[in-house]
Design an enzyme around this catalytic site. Sequence first.
Site, PDB file in Angstrom:
ATOM      1  CG  ASP A   1      18.956  15.817 -35.299  1.00 40.17           C
ATOM      2  OD1 ASP A   1      18.406  15.250 -36.209  1.00 40.17           O
ATOM      3  OD2 ASP A   1      18.473  16.840 -34.803  1.00 40.17           O
TER       4      ASP A   1
ATOM      5  CE  LYS B   1      18.922  17.594 -41.790  1.00 41.76           C
ATOM      6  NZ  LYS B   1      18.022  18.053 -40.826  1.00 41.76           N
TER       7      LYS B   1
ATOM      8  CD  GLU C   1      15.147  19.877 -36.926  1.00 35.55           C
ATOM      9  OE1 GLU C   1      14.331  20.064 -36.003  1.00 35.55           O
ATOM     10  OE2 GLU C   1      15.599  18.620 -36.943  1.00 35.55           O
TER      11      GLU C   1
ATOM     12  CG  ASP D   1      20.679  17.228 -38.663  1.00 30.10           C
ATOM     13  OD1 ASP D   1      20.662  18.488 -38.825  1.00 30.10           O
ATOM     14  OD2 ASP D   1      19.906  16.320 -38.449  1.00 30.10           O
TER      15      ASP D   1
ATOM     16  CD  GLU E   1      11.237  14.957 -40.939  1.00 30.73           C
ATOM     17  OE1 GLU E   1      12.323  15.532 -40.957  1.00 30.73           O
ATOM     18  OE2 GLU E   1      11.161  13.921 -40.152  1.00 30.73           O
TER      19      GLU E   1
HETATM   20  O1  KIV Z   1      18.339  13.588 -38.836  1.00 31.26           O
HETATM   21  C1  KIV Z   1      17.984  13.132 -39.833  1.00 31.26           C
HETATM   22  O2  KIV Z   1      18.247  12.223 -40.198  1.00 31.26           O
HETATM   23  C2  KIV Z   1      17.170  14.138 -40.663  1.00 31.26           C
HETATM   24  C3  KIV Z   1      16.644  13.478 -42.031  1.00 31.26           C
HETATM   25  C4  KIV Z   1      15.249  12.764 -41.569  1.00 31.26           C
HETATM   26  C5  KIV Z   1      16.370  14.267 -42.953  1.00 31.26           C
HETATM   27  O3  KIV Z   1      17.081  15.222 -40.468  1.00 31.26           O
END
Ligand code: KIV
Length: 263
Positions: free
Chosen positions: A44, A112, A114, A83, A180
Amino acid sequence: MTVTVGELAAFKARREPFIMLTCYDALTASALDEAGVPLLLVGDTLAMVVLGYDSTLPVGMDEMLVFTAAVARGARNAMVVGDMPFGSYQASVAEAMRNATRFLKAGANAVKLEGGARVTRAIGKMTRAGIPVMGHVGLTPQSVNALGGFKVQGRGQTGDQVLEDALALQEAGCFAVVLEAVPSELAARVTRALAIPTIGIGAGPEVDGQVLVTPDLIGLTSGPLPRFVKRYADTRATLVEAARSFAKDVAGGHYPGPEHQYH
Ligand code: KIV
């Protein structure tokens, strides 16, 4: 053949560090795939590096799916991870599941999201439905307003919470976890505690894999960058120079030459 979750687990078992790179378009996906990058994250971060916002919060599902589909069309072997954007998985487990499904229909091989313990119910639902899920703890940029900025997380006592969250993600069925902006010592501790691979960004060397944002890697972004970024090329300078040379050639009547013309 697309890289599998089992192959990533084997990297950890062999203690062989691997990489993940962010990717937002088909052409870059084909180049990174040619380089043998096993994991392409349609992060994202595209909100910032592609769309020009100053955080990841504004990007939505429809935009993420367009870019995910493009990356999936460009990748041959890499596992494509979509993401999940802010707001797409917090309201309910059912909505999280529906949106994860949309990523896979767009061509992603995994998603993915968070957060730690607070997202494990949604993750459990997804993994039981056969959707591979990558977790993300430490600095979670979608929570930038609650965290008070893009700051290192997990220093001192709060490190235990990062470890607990990572363990909860593993328990919920995640196949890997992004760490992170956490102290290197904490990342090493989490990596030792988990059976699944950790992928660090600003998390030091003792993780199983490393991820960078590709426009940072190739030097396309400008201005101050986080401490952990290493630039491997100066694409911005190359692009500026190419555009200036083109303009100069056109102004001087050197382009197009005879070899560039149809008759
Ligand atoms: O959105 C993204 O690019 C990420 C990375 C920084 C791991 O979550």
